[in-house]
Scaffold this motif. Structure first.
Motif, PDB file in Angstrom:
ATOM      1  N   SER B  44       0.823  -1.219   0.000  1.00 44.98           N
ATOM      2  CA  SER B  44       0.000   0.000   0.000  1.00 44.98           C
ATOM      3  C   SER B  44       0.856   1.267   0.000  1.00 44.98           C
ATOM      4  O   SER B  44       0.377   2.335  -0.351  1.00 44.98           O
ATOM      5  N   GLY B  91     -12.236   1.711 -14.266  1.00 48.47           N
ATOM      6  CA  GLY B  91     -13.051   1.826 -13.041  1.00 48.47           C
ATOM      7  C   GLY B  91     -12.523   0.952 -11.918  1.00 48.47           C
ATOM      8  O   GLY B  91     -13.284   0.308 -11.213  1.00 48.47           O
ATOM      9  N   VAL B  92     -11.201   0.936 -11.753  1.00 50.94           N
ATOM     10  CA  VAL B  92     -10.583  -0.043 -10.859  1.00 50.94           C
ATOM     11  C   VAL B  92     -11.022   0.055  -9.393  1.00 50.94           C
ATOM     12  O   VAL B  92     -11.416  -0.939  -8.805  1.00 50.94           O
ATOM     13  N   PRO B  93     -11.000   1.247  -8.771  1.00 55.46           N
ATOM     14  CA  PRO B  93     -11.108   1.266  -7.304  1.00 55.46           C
ATOM     15  C   PRO B  93     -12.451   0.807  -6.770  1.00 55.46           C
ATOM     16  O   PRO B  93     -13.500   1.124  -7.341  1.00 55.46           O
ATOM     17  N   GLN B  94     -12.401   0.060  -5.688  1.00 55.86           N
ATOM     18  CA  GLN B  94     -13.599  -0.123  -4.860  1.00 55.86           C
ATOM     19  C   GLN B  94     -13.412   0.813  -3.655  1.00 55.86           C
ATOM     20  O   GLN B  94     -13.793   1.971  -3.731  1.00 55.86           O
ATOM     21  N   CYS B  95     -12.771   0.333  -2.570  1.00 60.23           N
ATOM     22  CA  CYS B  95     -12.533   1.274  -1.475  1.00 60.23           C
ATOM     23  C   CYS B  95     -11.412   2.242  -1.831  1.00 60.23           C
ATOM     24  O   CYS B  95     -11.368   3.355  -1.343  1.00 60.23           O
ATOM     25  N   GLY B  96     -10.481   1.796  -2.655  1.00 62.05           N
ATOM     26  CA  GLY B  96      -9.447   2.686  -3.162  1.00 62.05           C
ATOM     27  C   GLY B  96      -8.207   2.808  -2.303  1.00 62.05           C
ATOM     28  O   GLY B  96      -7.227   3.435  -2.703  1.00 62.05           O
ATOM     29  N   TYR B  97      -8.215   2.187  -1.130  1.00 58.44           N
ATOM     30  CA  TYR B  97      -7.118   2.409  -0.186  1.00 58.44           C
ATOM     31  C   TYR B  97      -5.784   1.884  -0.706  1.00 58.44           C
ATOM     32  O   TYR B  97      -4.754   2.526  -0.556  1.00 58.44           O
ATOM     33  N   CYS B  98      -5.807   0.726  -1.349  1.00 60.43           N
ATOM     34  CA  CYS B  98      -4.555   0.133  -1.839  1.00 60.43           C
ATOM     35  C   CYS B  98      -4.147   0.705  -3.187  1.00 60.43           C
ATOM     36  O   CYS B  98      -3.046   0.428  -3.664  1.00 60.43           O
ATOM     37  N   PRO B 100      -3.316   3.713  -4.610  1.00 54.68           N
ATOM     38  CA  PRO B 100      -2.074   4.463  -4.856  1.00 54.68           C
ATOM     39  C   PRO B 100      -0.857   3.526  -4.945  1.00 54.68           C
ATOM     40  O   PRO B 100       0.000   3.689  -5.827  1.00 54.68           O
ATOM     41  N   ARG B 131      -7.717  -5.960  -0.800  1.00 54.55           N
ATOM     42  CA  ARG B 131      -8.721  -6.726  -0.040  1.00 54.55           C
ATOM     43  C   ARG B 131     -10.093  -6.675  -0.691  1.00 54.55           C
ATOM     44  O   ARG B 131     -10.962  -7.487  -0.378  1.00 54.55           O
ATOM     45  N   CYS B 132     -10.328  -5.678  -1.575  1.00 54.97           N
ATOM     46  CA  CYS B 132     -11.624  -5.626  -2.273  1.00 54.97           C
ATOM     47  C   CYS B 132     -11.653  -6.579  -3.463  1.00 54.97           C
ATOM     48  O   CYS B 132     -12.712  -6.826  -4.019  1.00 54.97           O
ATOM     49  N   GLY B 133     -10.489  -7.071  -3.886  1.00 52.44           N
ATOM     50  CA  GLY B 133     -10.459  -8.025  -4.993  1.00 52.44           C
ATOM     51  C   GLY B 133     -10.593  -7.394  -6.364  1.00 52.44           C
ATOM     52  O   GLY B 133     -11.311  -7.902  -7.233  1.00 52.44           O
TER      53      GLY B 133
END
Lengths: 782, 148
Positions: B44, B91-98, B100, B131-133
């Motif tokens: 991350s 449209g990759v991000p789900q939560c987006g945390y990982c 960057p 973790r969102c896959g």
């Protein structure tokens, strides 16, 4: 400070509005929107942009900007984007002008903001559609009055009201002043499906650009003037407490400011996170270790298997009995953003920045910990780096508030990754599932018994099949380890057991596992999902040797989901080749985020099936991070296909729906590939070898007391090795398998009893299989 | 100690052992680089060190003196970097945390191998956990970026 555009100014305006509304200024209520959420008002700002605010969810500015407020938390499930689509569609907004902001914690404004149980779309869709429809109706009235024509002569389209028979048009911005003077309508007409523009379309999360620039602020990114950083040394066992501690070395570390007892352990406050981490490491703490130092995973699993007891007898038409016991481990949630919370106490008010699934619970918790009234606790619900159920508990907010109060600083309190995994206070409970079913002469299921014993709360439900009076029982064993909701809750354990057992039954009935399920489907939507899976997976096309295909299906949260997984097992190494998901969500709001949730469910299902588990030793969680709590990475992620059925009228939840069937489809695929049945998760406990040649022990080392037996067979296993997964099979004299059971994991007893009331009188062959041996004996029923 | 972040020099008086991650986040306020594990397990915190993706959580700041560091904030100020554009397109991000960290790994990969195969992507991107896959969409985005 906020991580969303305009929130601060919006909230300031809202507060102003709420104040004037109490004086009776322009407050009109809509029958469809709760009274405390309905406000139609116009306000002027210094910059001369005016805002029309028909309800708490929506603000239209005179420059045509549409600001939609979402009360639920965003954890990556796309709720903010999807609910905003519903508002924008009903009001015929131009999506390019829509800005989405997160509502701070406020039950009075937003009702419950608890975000879990796949409830955001199912719970909020209607009110969000009404919020948009309210604005559309008011803009139409405003235009009709302006032009002095009938409302029916006007129509809304992409941010404008158009004169149907003419060329006049007015933008929503133009109409906002007029609309704000109108009564909020009490009769709303929602769109029908043929008029949907955004509902049912496919939109990625709206803040994608901010995310890829690193601009989006998660809770962990909160910035406050004078901020200090806190971490904690937590108790080393469940139930330990601090006896005394020495912080001499900690206070020598540059940047460390102070230490004190907090968070059940010792908190270290420092100028930066690194100093706080080092400070925690340097503490010398003497602990009261508490009463759980003897607790370990074996003790817990034994407490579960001890509660299985005797399963109910099957009906008299049963000619074949199957029993199996499945075991499922604890799981931590381990979202990418570790638990954290930032608290800034300023006299009698307090501001909080947090990644949480329940901002109102954070508000109440911080109020309680600081003594500040909840009304004076402002909670900024930040974008959360994953949740999966973990963030419904707000322990981190409690600790952050306590530490902020004790230290006198604005505090960002952070769990290290190790803390995050070891201090997960809502692990998925470990569980043991004993199942029993019978088949009649035509291969039909005669009875179904399922006992699920959980190391915490858990329930057992019936699968979506026509089963004759299924008997489901749930109970709890040792509940010392803190447990709670984990993506899909009890379905995450139960469906693995149920759907693998269904496969065992299908094979015992000599039927194709997918066709067998079609034959017992109790619902046309189940049948449709299975048929779609059959087609999409080319189910009947044979795979190469060493490869296999497995299927599984589930119904829950108002929807239906099934998977077919394809695997190859080569020299004991498992590779997942392909995962196909078919999901019936009823009514689809946002196809893109539904697909996202299904993709995530597949990765979660495969990761937890193969390796990830939480184990307990000496009263503590053994895992420390992603190195020993392993998730799938790019190199393991299979080809994923998602097919969405959405022909219904009411939406299902989707966050949990895509998880339960992944693991059983995978385990059924492994059986299909190499004939190894997985009854314990993670799969890493089972050797994936198809050709283990076992020694045949035909001497009567196993004994049955009495022999001949009656309605119960008591097997004496004194001389049997207790290695590997013990299995019992009973054949009739013609060699037909009539009974099969897997023993509980780590079975060490010398006696095992089987209900034989369904057996007809005669001679049988009893066969016990262990890791290395088959033991066979001839037995007789009177 | 002078360090160079996103083409800007910073003169800092800090513990030379402090991992770059905390220098970025707590000292410089560059919070786009994320903390996920602190021990190099999850990716991350990925940044570019002279065009090579490195985990900043296990990189003492003293080791980057004289090198050029690029963080997620340094790719562009308007999401116009080709990898950022590809991430938005897919449209990759789900939560987006990982993300960057995923993006910095992908940028490093594409600098080293402009037209990566799926195996190249597996090798380069397996330092990162999502973790969102979102792996399928990350793979798609890297192929989009590679096409230019």
């Amino acid at each position: 400070m906020e991580n969303y555009q305009n929130t601060e100014s919006v909230n300031t305006r809202r507060n102003f509005l709420l104040q004037i509304s109490t004086l009776g200024t322009g407050l009109i209520l809509s029958g469809l929107i709760p009274a405390n959420q309905a406000l139609a008002q116009l306000i002027k700002e210094k910059n001369e942009i005016q805002s029309f605010i028909p309800n708490v969810w929506l603000e239209v500015q005179s420059d045509n900007t549409v600001i939609i407020t979402i009360g639920q938390s965003e954890l990556g499930q796309g709720t903010r984007t999807s609910l905003a689509m519903a508002v924008a569609d009903e009001m015929d907004a131009d999506w390019a002008n829509v800005k989405i902001v997160q509502g701070n914690a406020s039950n009075a404004k937003y009702g419950s903001q608890s975000t879990g149980g796949s409830s955001s779309i199912t719970g909020k869709l209607t009110i969000m559609r009404q919020a948009g429809a309210t604005a559309r109706a008011m803009f139409i009235t405003a235009a009709a009055q302006t032009w002095n024509i009938a409302e029916s002569a006007c129509k809304a389209d992409a941010g404008y009201i158009l004169e149907i028979a003419g060329s006049r048009k007015l933008s929503y911005g133009d109409l906002s002043t007029k609309a704000a003077t109108l009564p909020v309508p009490t009769n709303l007409t929602l769109k029908t499906a043929k008029d949907f523009k955004y509902i049912g379309s496919s939109k990625p999360v709206f803040d994608c650009a901010d995310i890829v620039m690193g601009k989006t602020e998660f809770g962990i990114d909160a910035k406050v003037t004078g901020l200090k950083y806190a971490m904690a040394a937590f108790p080393p066992t469940i139930g330990a407490s601090v006896k005394s501690y020495d912080d001499t070395d900690t206070l020598k570390i540059p940047g460390v400011l102070k230490t004190f007892k907090a968070a059940g352990g010792v908190a270290v406050v420092a100028d930066n996170t690194y100093a706080a981490m080092q400070g925690v490491e340097a503490l010398k703490i003497s602990w009261n270790m508490g009463s759980n130092t003897g607790l370990n995973s074996d003790v817990i699993y034994k407490s579960l298997t001890d509660k299985i007891g005797t399963l109910d007898s099957l009906p008299g038409n049963t000619i074949k009995t199957l029993e199996a016991t499945y075991q499922v481990p604890f799981l931590a949630h381990a979202p990418m953003e570790p638990m954290n919370c930032t608290v800034n106490i300023q006299g009698t008010t307090c501001e909080v920045w947090v990644s949480s699934q329940d901002s109102q619970s954070v508000q109440a918790t911080v109020a309680s910990a600081t003594g500040i009234s909840a009304a004076n606790v402002t909670v900024h619900s930040c974008l959360s780096g994953g949740g999966f159920g973990r963030r419904s508990n707000v322990d981190y907010a409690n600790y952050a508030a306590s530490i902020a109060k004790q230290s006198g600083y604005p505090i960002k309190f952070l769990y290290s990754r190790k803390n995050d995994i070891q201090r997960d206070n809502s692990n998925r409970p470990a569980s043991v599932h004993a199942l029993k079913a019978g088949l009649d002469t035509s291969g039909k299921i005669t009875g179904w018994v399922h006992r699920g014993i959980y190391a915490g709360g858990g329930s057992v439900g019936s699968p979506p099949y026509s089963l004759p009076s299924p008997k489901n029982y749930q109970d709890a064993g040792n509940t010392t380890v803190p447990t709670g909701a984990w993506r899909s809750v009890s379905a995450s354990q139960c469906v693995f057991a149920i759907e693998c057992f269904i496969d065992e039954i299908a094979l015992a009935a000599a039927k194709d596992p997918l066709d067998f399920r079609l034959g017992i489907s109790n619902n046309s939507r189940v049948t449709a999902v299975l048929n779609e899976l059959k087609t999409r997976s080319n189910w009947t096309n044979p795979l190469p040797k060493g490869s296999g295909r497995g299927v599984s299906i589930f119904s829950g949260w108002g929807g239906y989901c099934g998977h077919v997984v394809e695997v190859t097992v080569n020299n004991g190494i498992l590779k997942v080749d392909r995962a196909i998901c078919v999901v019936d969500v009823g009514f689809a709001l946002n196809l893109f985020t539904i697909e996202s949730q299904m993709m995530g469910g597949i990765i979660d299902g495969l990761s937890t099936a193969t390796r990830a588990e939480i184990t307990i030793a000496a009263g503590a969680v053994e895992q420390t991070g992603y190195g020993d709590f392993q998730w799938f990475r790019m190199n393991e992620a299979p080809k994923i296909e998602v097919y969405i059925i959405h022909t219904g009228t009411s939406p299902s939840g989707v966050g949990e729906l895509g998880f339960p069937t992944v693991t059983p489809a995978l385990c059924n695929a492994i059986y299909n590939a190499i004939g190894v049945r997985i009854r314990r998760l993670p799969i890493s406990y089972t050797e994936l070898k198809s050709t283990s040649v076992k020694e045949e022990i035909n001497r009567d080392l196993i004994k049955v007391n009495p022999n001949p037996f009656g309605n119960e067979i008591n097997i004496d296993l004194t001389n049997v090795e207790k290695l590997g997964q013990l299995e019992c099979k009973i054949y009739d004299i013609s060699g037909n398998l009539i009974y099969m059971s897997s023993f509980p994991q780590n079975f060490m007893a010398n006696n095992y009893s089987i209900d034989s009331s369904n057996f007809i009188s005669g001679t049988y062959i009893l066969r016990i299989s262990t890791a290395n041996k088959h033991y066979t004996a001839k037995i007789q029923k009177v | 100690m002078i360090i160079k972040i996103n083409n800007k020099d910073y003169d800092l008086n800090i513990d030379p052992n402090m991992p770059l991650l905390w220098v970025l986040r707590d000292i410089l306020g560059l919070t786009g680089t994320k903390y996920g594990c602190g021990v190099g397990d999850c990716g991350s915190c990925m940044v570019l060190v002279d065009s090579v993706a490195r985990k900043s959580c296990i990189l003492p700041v003293s080791q980057i003196v004289g090198k050029s560091i690029t963080t997620i904030e340094g790719l562009s100020s308007d999401a116009s970097h080709i990898v950022q554009k590809a991430w938005i397109e897919a449209g990759v991000p789900q939560c987006g945390y990982c993300q960057p960290g995923q993006i910095m790994s992908a940028v490093g990969l594409l600098i080293a191998i402009p037209k990566p195969t799926d195996d190249d992507i597996n090798n380069a991107m397996s330092a990162n956990i999502c973790r969102c896959g979102t792996y399928s969409r990350i793979r798609a985005a890297i192929h989009i970026a590679a096409k230019g």
